[in-house]
Design a protein around this motif. Sequence first.
Motif, PDB file in Angstrom:
ATOM      1  N   GLN A 290       0.829  -1.207   0.000  1.00 52.70           N
ATOM      2  CA  GLN A 290       0.000   0.000   0.000  1.00 52.70           C
ATOM      3  C   GLN A 290       0.862   1.254   0.000  1.00 52.70           C
ATOM      4  O   GLN A 290       0.592   2.226  -0.714  1.00 52.70           O
TER       5      GLN A 290
ATOM      6  N   ASP B  23       2.413   1.570  -3.461  1.00 53.73           N
ATOM      7  CA  ASP B  23       1.421   2.020  -4.436  1.00 53.73           C
ATOM      8  C   ASP B  23       1.251   3.542  -4.403  1.00 53.73           C
ATOM      9  O   ASP B  23       1.181   4.199  -5.454  1.00 53.73           O
TER      10      ASP B  23
ATOM     11  N   ASP C 263      -1.548   0.780  -8.545  1.00 51.16           N
ATOM     12  CA  ASP C 263      -2.281  -0.134  -7.667  1.00 51.16           C
ATOM     13  C   ASP C 263      -1.810  -1.574  -7.821  1.00 51.16           C
ATOM     14  O   ASP C 263      -2.321  -2.478  -7.172  1.00 51.16           O
TER      15      ASP C 263
END
Length: 525
Positions: A420, A423, A429
């Motif tokens: 995360q 990203d 993503d």
Amino acid sequence: MTTYNLKNTLNALSNADNQQAIKGIMRGIERESLRINHDGSISKQAHPQGVGCALTNGHITTDFSESLLEFITPVSESSTQTLQQLKDLQKFTLEHMGDELLWPISMPCFINHQDDIVLAQFGDSNVGKMKTLYREGLKNRYGSMMQAIAGVHFNISFPQTLWQSLHSLKQSNAKLEDFISDSYLALIRNFKRELWLISYMFGASPALCSSFLQGRKSDLPFKKLGKGTLYLEVGTALRLGNLGYTNSAQSSLRVMYNSLDEYVAGLKKAINTPSDIYGSIDDYTSATPKQLNKNILQIENEFYSPIRPKRNAKNGETPTDALLRAGIEYIEIRALDVNPFSEVGIDLEQIHFLDVFLTYCLLKDSAPMDWQEQTRSTENLDTVVNQGREQGLMLNFNNEQRSLESWGDEIFSQLSDVAQWMDIAYDVDYYSNTIKRMATWIHDPALTYSGRYVEQLKASGLDNGHFALSLAQKYKQSHETASYTEFSKSWLEQQAAESYQAQKAIEQADKQSFTAFLDTYFRVC
């Protein structure tokens, strides 16, 4: 002072000053592949002349044998570019191989006898002859069959911005160069602790041709398929087990990773300690040498490790001397099987996973690792190699039994946090999507590479060799119809031509006899 465990480190790196620090990861790939004949047997032909000189072409060379090609990409920040470069290199090489094919799996094709494996030749220069004699030593020490196994090496370095952020966050008083080396060693220790996961996820060598054993008996619970295929029903990566790139003679070498000096000292001891096992084999001082020297390791590269700290060496400099000169520059991951489901041997999703996993290994706590813990990590790897897809499999976690599923779930939970953060930094993503998808493999081993391979092998009704041959034919057709994207054909031809000129210049520059050259080399080492 804040204790920087993984959670706290990620929180600190998520502020505005450090959010982009991870951007700029650099990668390079080295893919090995056997050249085979159209019937699936190993090629005995010389290195294809049209691709250049194996000694001096930096992108297309050979490993142990003339038939074991090695494709080397430049360092790049773009994973997509790296894969396209790898594809161009293989397309170009196939165009100079006639009706030969590239073997698409790690364990070798049918080989009648180890003498069918022709040692790699690098010309008449002293350095070229040294490379071939080193391989002669490998043959006489371990046999050529083991050296016919192919793999993929993944090289990675983290950006200077990340090192500067971590150096500041951890309030380190060490020089940045030393901090970087210590951090890379911390990554290596964590990687070794959880190496079993790489074998579970990406191990793709659960089957082999019985010719590989050359009549030797094995205690592994092999099942038989077709005329000559042996496979492990729940195994993952024979390449990483006792039949693959292991060396029982090296089991006593206590190469440790708690400091750079400790690591270098362990390797230097091995290359300077006479071997009780190989002492009877003639070395370079004999009229007909069969190995470079009689030490436990002939040179540092003989040390078989699934991960190595690296630095680009200067001319005439050994790998460890390069490390001592300027510290660790990048890490080489050597634990990857050739991906049989990719025409280039590795795919984009694997790279995304490795980006996250290696960043996780870097950022999480990494206590010193004693020899007992290294031994436990090897035992866990062996367990997963031989029975990784067995339901309810238990591993050794800090001297306690823990299920693969439980440990794997914990790792993936932390990988998700790292993904995360990455990203957001990269404004993508795919890191989180990759980790989310692959997390399901922990509870469904049929989704792993080895699970898919065994399933498809059985469904095909073919021997392992014929199944792999069908993949090789499919991938060759794909390369033939593809266009060059990163390297032009003319540029690759120019590289080949220049490599021959470079080889000739090296040969003409030699002023010493081969024996005197090696006297000097080993005196410096």
